[in-house]
Design a protein around this motif. Structure first.
Motif, PDB file in Angstrom:
ATOM      1  N   MET A   1      67.803 -49.689   7.518  1.00 45.37           N
ATOM      2  CA  MET A   1      68.019 -50.420   8.561  1.00 45.37           C
ATOM      3  C   MET A   1      68.712 -49.846   9.873  1.00 45.37           C
ATOM      4  N   VAL A   2      69.310 -48.683   9.745  1.00 48.76           N
ATOM      5  CA  VAL A   2      69.890 -47.875  10.640  1.00 48.76           C
ATOM      6  C   VAL A   2      68.620 -46.988  11.353  1.00 48.76           C
ATOM      7  N   SER A   3      67.867 -46.459  10.793  1.00 40.42           N
ATOM      8  CA  SER A   3      66.669 -45.602  11.231  1.00 40.42           C
ATOM      9  C   SER A   3      65.856 -46.600  11.851  1.00 40.42           C
ATOM     10  N   MET A   4      65.689 -47.985  11.563  1.00 42.32           N
ATOM     11  CA  MET A   4      64.480 -48.765  12.183  1.00 42.32           C
ATOM     12  C   MET A   4      65.163 -49.207  13.486  1.00 42.32           C
ATOM     13  N   LEU A   5      66.323 -49.509  13.655  1.00 43.70           N
ATOM     14  CA  LEU A   5      67.280 -49.760  14.874  1.00 43.70           C
ATOM     15  C   LEU A   5      67.036 -48.664  15.740  1.00 43.70           C
ATOM     16  N   GLY A   6      67.203 -47.612  15.343  1.00 45.35           N
ATOM     17  CA  GLY A   6      67.150 -46.308  16.120  1.00 45.35           C
ATOM     18  C   GLY A   6      65.867 -46.128  16.729  1.00 45.35           C
ATOM     19  N   SER A   7      64.716 -46.505  15.694  1.00 40.98           N
ATOM     20  CA  SER A   7      63.419 -46.416  16.455  1.00 40.98           C
ATOM     21  C   SER A   7      63.182 -47.214  17.334  1.00 40.98           C
ATOM     22  N   LEU A   8      63.667 -48.536  17.150  1.00 35.06           N
ATOM     23  CA  LEU A   8      63.397 -49.679  18.175  1.00 35.06           C
ATOM     24  C   LEU A   8      63.972 -49.330  19.508  1.00 35.06           C
ATOM     25  N   ARG A   9      65.190 -48.620  19.371  1.00 37.06           N
ATOM     26  CA  ARG A   9      65.804 -48.226  20.839  1.00 37.06           C
ATOM     27  C   ARG A   9      65.052 -47.014  21.447  1.00 37.06           C
ATOM     28  N   SER A  10      64.265 -46.033  20.487  1.00 37.40           N
ATOM     29  CA  SER A  10      63.309 -45.056  21.140  1.00 37.40           C
ATOM     30  C   SER A  10      62.173 -45.539  21.842  1.00 37.40           C
ATOM     31  N   HIS A  11      61.987 -46.600  21.334  1.00 36.69           N
ATOM     32  CA  HIS A  11      60.661 -47.256  21.520  1.00 36.69           C
ATOM     33  C   HIS A  11      60.715 -47.951  23.023  1.00 36.69           C
ATOM     34  N   ALA A  12      62.075 -48.483  23.213  1.00 33.34           N
ATOM     35  CA  ALA A  12      62.362 -49.037  24.196  1.00 33.34           C
ATOM     36  C   ALA A  12      62.532 -47.959  25.291  1.00 33.34           C
ATOM     37  N   ARG A  13      63.220 -46.925  25.056  1.00 35.45           N
ATOM     38  CA  ARG A  13      63.152 -45.846  26.169  1.00 35.45           C
ATOM     39  C   ARG A  13      61.951 -45.048  26.562  1.00 35.45           C
ATOM     40  N   LEU A  14      61.023 -45.270  25.604  1.00 33.07           N
ATOM     41  CA  LEU A  14      59.646 -44.577  26.173  1.00 33.07           C
ATOM     42  C   LEU A  14      58.944 -45.636  26.801  1.00 33.07           C
ATOM     43  N   GLU A  15      58.913 -47.028  26.608  1.00 32.83           N
ATOM     44  CA  GLU A  15      58.287 -48.109  27.331  1.00 32.83           C
ATOM     45  C   GLU A  15      59.040 -47.838  28.835  1.00 32.83           C
ATOM     46  N   ALA A  16      60.220 -47.750  28.855  1.00 31.86           N
ATOM     47  CA  ALA A  16      60.947 -47.605  30.382  1.00 31.86           C
ATOM     48  C   ALA A  16      60.369 -46.271  31.001  1.00 31.86           C
ATOM     49  N   ARG A  17      60.124 -45.305  30.423  1.00 31.06           N
ATOM     50  CA  ARG A  17      59.537 -44.148  31.181  1.00 31.06           C
ATOM     51  C   ARG A  17      58.113 -44.445  31.629  1.00 31.06           C
TER      52      ARG A  17
END
Length: 451
Positions: free
Chosen positions: A171-187
């Motif tokens: 659960m921790v790693s998935m939420l971390g990946s979702l945040r990383s995805h959001a950051r890449l989308e922003a870039r």
């Protein structure tokens, strides 16, 4: 709200959500896999006899959601991002938590009390574009769950996945990946990735790791254990469509191609295309935007200038309206002004009769200070609209996930170079395979490519 009322809401809302998100993904084996995983989780909930329904949506948007009555959805975009089966179980368990804690029903009741017809989506993570659901027949009510609701859903999700034998740390790693995805989308969109925490789900919730670790502690009272199931998930997503589906048209860098409808067009450099259900959007970091959509052509013979001024935009104050020809197709254009959240904009509209049944339309929005500078480039975008040849239609194929095993001599750079994407190859490869900037990749490991 009674259980019967919740079930009725779910039945009415389900087809609208499926339609909005591109339909159910046409892969019975993958649908059965996700449904089986969900039922396994459902059996260990407080209501094991409840009737849950699980659907994989044919959308590349990374999201999951739930509605009253036991309907749970995950997108194939989320499946592509998940690193293992335990992460997917955590997402589904979280959504079951929202249903069983009656968060969705409570939100619906509050919405009705406020005279808001509602479709309730319990999103794991917020995403641009979901607000378009407000145009659905049932409407939309998409405000974030409260901190308490999210904590309870996390806690219940961890409980269910742990009871089912999965490692709750996923659960921790998935939420971390979702945040990383959001950051890449922003870039990719030219935005500051550090603003994600202010505009994304992190802004209204505790820090991801703290939030989920607290849920793990509350649910298990002990360090989590259990399986991850990386190979199981990789076997299931191998060959899955990545990005746009053929029925929805494809984004290829700055080009939008729709083999089914038989057309293509290209946007200027600096614009990033997003393929939506009702329109294709392209945005520039300077605030300019392009909207492209289609409409059914009126019956019989008609003039495109008359269509633009009387059928499409009869109430707009148009200036400079004139007929044009776009690659042999009759069209019309005009200008007006408008206002967005960012302020005043100049607007140019273009309508082109593609064939006897179809009209395609551009709406160009530019901040006044950018209108002159972008004028020629946007004009070229208009005249890039053209039919596809038979060969072009045949050659355009969707991207897919391909799972490969790392060989001796392979590197992140060499594997990323095999990705079909035009840009952001290495960043996407690292995101899909959970590799930080300093991580190396060992021979024998299985990884996801986009081909």
């Amino acid at each position: 709200m009674s259980a019967d009322e919740e079930a009725d809401i779910g039945r009415k809302t389900h087809p609208q959500i499926v339609q909005h998100f591109g339909g159910a993904y046409d892969n019975p084996a993958l649908q059965a896999y996700v449904a089986g995983l969900g039922q396994r989780l459902g059996q260990v909930t407080e209501t094991p006899a409840a009737d849950f329904r699980f659907t994989v949506l044919n959308s590349d948007i990374v999201n999951a959601m739930a509605v009253p009555g036991g309907y749970v959805y995950v997108t194939r975009g989320l499946l592509a991002l998940a690193a293992n089966e335990a992460e997917l179980a955590g997402v589904i368990g979280h959504e079951l938590g929202h249903i069983l804690a009656r968060h969705s029903a409570q939100r619906y009741s509050r919405a009705v009390a406020s005279n808001v017809a509602a479709t309730i989506l319990g999103a794991v993570v917020g995403m641009p574009g979901v607000a378009d659901l407000a145009q659905m027949g049932a409407g939309a009510w998409l405000q974030a769950y409260s901190r308490e609701n999210e904590f309870e859903a996390d806690s219940l999700g961890v409980r269910y996945m742990s009871r089912s034998g999965w490692n709750a740390n996923a659960m921790v790693s998935m939420l971390g990946s979702l945040r990383s995805h959001a950051r890449l989308e922003a870039r990719m969109a030219g935005r500051d990735p550090d603003q994600v925490d202010q505009s994304h789900f992190m802004s209204t919730h505790p820090r991801t790791t703290d939030r989920v670790q607290a849920a793990i502690d509350a649910a298990l009272k002990a360090p989590p254990s259990g399986t991850l199931g990386a190979d199981t998930l990789l076997d299931r997503v191998d060959g899955m469509v990545f990005g746009d589906d053929p029925s929805q048209g494809f984004v290829r860098d700055r080009v939008f191609v729709h083999p089914g409808e038989g057309f293509r067009f290209e946007v200027p450099a600096g614009f990033r295309i997003t393929n939506g259900e009702r329109a294709v959007q392209a945005q520039h970091p300077n605030g300019a935007a392009i909207l492209f959509d289609g409409a059914k052509a009126p019956a019989g013979d008609f003039d495109m200038l008359g269509y633009l001024t009387h059928s499409w935009l009869p109430k707009a104050r148009l200036a400079g309206a004139e007929r044009i020809q776009v690659n042999g197709m009759a069209g019309a254009t005009a200008t007006t002004t408008g206002r967005t959240r960012q302020g005043n904009v100049d607007v140019r509209v273009v309508a082109v009769r593609f064939d006897s049944d179809s009209i395609y339309r551009f709406t160009f929005l530019t901040p006044p200070r950018q209108t002159t500078a972008l004028g020629e480039e946007l004009r070229r975008a208009t005249y890039s609209l053209r039919p596809l040849s038979t060969e072009e239609r045949r050659e355009v194929q969707p991207w897919r996930i391909k799972v490969v095993r790392v060989k001796a001599g392979d590197s992140v750079a060499s594997l990323s170079a095999r990705m079909a994407l035009a840009q952001w190859k290495e960043e996407t490869f690292r995101l899909l395979n959970r590799l930080d900037e300093d991580d190396r990749i060992e021979p024998g490991r299985r990884v996801k490519l986009v081909v």
